[in-house]
Design a protein around this motif. Structure first.
Motif, PDB file in Angstrom:
ATOM      1  N   SER A  40      24.220  35.203  33.438  1.00 17.27           N
ATOM      2  CA  SER A  40      23.175  36.231  33.522  1.00 17.27           C
ATOM      3  C   SER A  40      21.848  35.705  32.971  1.00 17.27           C
ATOM      4  O   SER A  40      20.967  36.491  32.618  1.00 17.27           O
ATOM      5  CB  SER A  40      23.606  37.523  32.825  1.00 17.27           C
ATOM      6  OG  SER A  40      23.777  37.296  31.450  1.00 17.27           O
ATOM      7  N   ALA A  97      20.218  43.261  35.802  1.00 17.04           N
ATOM      8  CA  ALA A  97      21.486  43.899  36.165  1.00 17.04           C
ATOM      9  C   ALA A  97      22.468  43.802  35.007  1.00 17.04           C
ATOM     10  O   ALA A  97      23.294  44.687  34.799  1.00 17.04           O
ATOM     11  CB  ALA A  97      22.079  43.241  37.409  1.00 17.04           C
ATOM     12  N   GLN A  98      22.387  42.697  34.258  1.00 19.65           N
ATOM     13  CA  GLN A  98      23.222  42.502  33.070  1.00 19.65           C
ATOM     14  C   GLN A  98      22.391  41.751  32.045  1.00 19.65           C
ATOM     15  O   GLN A  98      21.671  40.819  32.378  1.00 19.65           O
ATOM     16  CB  GLN A  98      24.479  41.700  33.405  1.00 19.65           C
ATOM     17  CG  GLN A  98      25.353  41.449  32.188  1.00 19.65           C
ATOM     18  CD  GLN A  98      26.534  40.535  32.484  1.00 19.65           C
ATOM     19  OE1 GLN A  98      26.569  39.833  33.467  1.00 19.65           O
ATOM     20  NE2 GLN A  98      27.502  40.562  31.601  1.00 19.65           N
ATOM     21  N   SER A 112      16.813  37.996  34.295  1.00 20.02           N
ATOM     22  CA  SER A 112      17.251  37.738  35.663  1.00 20.02           C
ATOM     23  C   SER A 112      16.331  36.665  36.230  1.00 20.02           C
ATOM     24  O   SER A 112      15.363  36.266  35.594  1.00 20.02           O
ATOM     25  CB  SER A 112      17.205  39.022  36.499  1.00 20.02           C
ATOM     26  OG  SER A 112      15.894  39.558  36.513  1.00 20.02           O
ATOM     27  N   ALA A 152      24.544  39.974  41.555  1.00 24.20           N
ATOM     28  CA  ALA A 152      23.617  41.083  41.765  1.00 24.20           C
ATOM     29  C   ALA A 152      22.378  40.556  42.466  1.00 24.20           C
ATOM     30  O   ALA A 152      21.925  39.436  42.196  1.00 24.20           O
ATOM     31  CB  ALA A 152      23.246  41.714  40.431  1.00 24.20           C
ATOM     32  N   TRP A 205      19.166  46.921  41.991  1.00 23.70           N
ATOM     33  CA  TRP A 205      20.269  45.950  42.050  1.00 23.70           C
ATOM     34  C   TRP A 205      21.434  46.474  42.878  1.00 23.70           C
ATOM     35  O   TRP A 205      21.837  47.627  42.734  1.00 23.70           O
ATOM     36  CB  TRP A 205      20.765  45.626  40.641  1.00 23.70           C
ATOM     37  CG  TRP A 205      19.756  44.915  39.794  1.00 23.70           C
ATOM     38  CD1 TRP A 205      19.020  45.464  38.786  1.00 23.70           C
ATOM     39  CD2 TRP A 205      19.375  43.552  39.878  1.00 23.70           C
ATOM     40  NE1 TRP A 205      18.202  44.511  38.238  1.00 23.70           N
ATOM     41  CE2 TRP A 205      18.407  43.325  38.887  1.00 23.70           C
ATOM     42  CE3 TRP A 205      19.762  42.485  40.686  1.00 23.70           C
ATOM     43  CZ2 TRP A 205      17.808  42.082  38.679  1.00 23.70           C
ATOM     44  CZ3 TRP A 205      19.176  41.239  40.486  1.00 23.70           C
ATOM     45  CH2 TRP A 205      18.208  41.048  39.496  1.00 23.70           C
ATOM     46  N   THR A 206      21.967  45.615  43.726  1.00 22.91           N
ATOM     47  CA  THR A 206      23.233  45.835  44.422  1.00 22.91           C
ATOM     48  C   THR A 206      24.050  44.563  44.281  1.00 22.91           C
ATOM     49  O   THR A 206      23.512  43.517  43.896  1.00 22.91           O
ATOM     50  CB  THR A 206      23.027  46.157  45.927  1.00 22.91           C
ATOM     51  OG1 THR A 206      22.350  45.072  46.552  1.00 22.91           O
ATOM     52  CG2 THR A 206      22.238  47.439  46.116  1.00 22.91           C
ATOM     53  N   TYR A 207      25.331  44.633  44.572  1.00 26.48           N
ATOM     54  CA  TYR A 207      26.194  43.459  44.414  1.00 26.48           C
ATOM     55  C   TYR A 207      26.662  42.947  45.764  1.00 26.48           C
ATOM     56  O   TYR A 207      26.927  43.726  46.679  1.00 26.48           O
ATOM     57  CB  TYR A 207      27.398  43.794  43.522  1.00 26.48           C
ATOM     58  CG  TYR A 207      27.043  43.748  42.055  1.00 26.48           C
ATOM     59  CD1 TYR A 207      27.269  42.606  41.304  1.00 26.48           C
ATOM     60  CD2 TYR A 207      26.434  44.836  41.439  1.00 26.48           C
ATOM     61  CE1 TYR A 207      26.915  42.544  39.961  1.00 26.48           C
ATOM     62  CE2 TYR A 207      26.079  44.788  40.094  1.00 26.48           C
ATOM     63  CZ  TYR A 207      26.320  43.635  39.365  1.00 26.48           C
ATOM     64  OH  TYR A 207      25.951  43.576  38.054  1.00 26.48           O
ATOM     65  N   ASP A 250      23.757  38.245  37.016  1.00 28.00           N
ATOM     66  CA  ASP A 250      25.187  38.537  36.855  1.00 28.00           C
ATOM     67  C   ASP A 250      26.048  37.781  37.878  1.00 28.00           C
ATOM     68  O   ASP A 250      26.833  38.364  38.617  1.00 28.00           O
ATOM     69  CB  ASP A 250      25.404  40.051  36.968  1.00 28.00           C
ATOM     70  CG  ASP A 250      26.764  40.483  36.451  1.00 28.00           C
ATOM     71  OD1 ASP A 250      27.449  39.689  35.768  1.00 28.00           O
ATOM     72  OD2 ASP A 250      27.171  41.622  36.756  1.00 28.00           O
TER      73      ASP A 250
END
Length: 194
Positions: free
Chosen positions: A47, A90-91, A95, A124, A156-158, A188
């Protein structure tokens, strides 16, 4: 050695399972089991927390910079490490935007893998803060495979990709193919094994 699974006896199921628990060393057979723990997350600094804070909300890192621990920085423009004060991570608190202020770049890392074993890459993705909802593009390399990635969402999306390792180390690489000073942001990053 016999073991009883916790609540089986308490529930009156009337069965006991044998062979449960950790493997004895004599049971560990097969390729690579002695060298790579199964189910291990193999990306380090996933991360981007081990990165410089910079004197502003972000810091541009030039190609070849070693400031992003365990990641190799490349491309024409390098990358931008963003603090949460600039782009909520995101984490954690950091980022990476795959475009620095000077243009597109990439980050990559070789991760340990077992030949023939299956792995899952998960990360992410979002747009950098100055991109708004315009489409940004790039590529992701995961072991022997690669794919085009695109995004237009600021949040954010994964994304998830699976691969079978063909070597004892596999390349994980994220590269921007968009021009300008904002691109796809990632965070992440995990690669989990068999």
């Amino acid at each position: 050695m016999n073991r009883i699974i916790g609540k089986a006896a308490a529930l009156g199921v009337g069965m006991a399972l044998t062979g449960c628990g950790p493997m004895d060393a004599s049971e560990a057979t097969g390729p690579g089991l002695e060298t790579l723990e199964q189910g291990l997350q193999v990306v380090t600094n996933n991360s981007f927390e081990a990165a410089p804070s910079g004197s502003y909300n972000y810091q541009d890192l030039s190609p070849g910079s070693t400031a992003l621990t365990n990641w190799t920085i490349g491309g024409a423009g390098g990358v931008k490490v963003m603090n949460s004060s600039y782009k909520t991570a995101a984490q954690g608190t950091k980022s990476v935007d795959l475009n620095s202020s000077y243009g597109p770049g990439n980050v990559s890392q070789l991760v340990p893998t077992v030949v023939g074993a299956g792995y899952t890459l998960r990360f992410a993705i979002a747009n950098g803060p100055n991109c708004g909802s315009q489409w940004r593009y790039g590529t992701v390399t995961y072991g022997p495979s690669s794919a085009s990635i695109s995004n237009s969402l600021p949040g954010w999306t994964y994304r998830t990709y699976v691969f079978n390792a063909t070597s004892t180390s596999s390349l994980i690489k994220f590269e921007s193919t968009s021009s300008g000073g904002c691109g796809i942001a990632i965070d992440d990053v995990t690669v989990t094994g068999p």
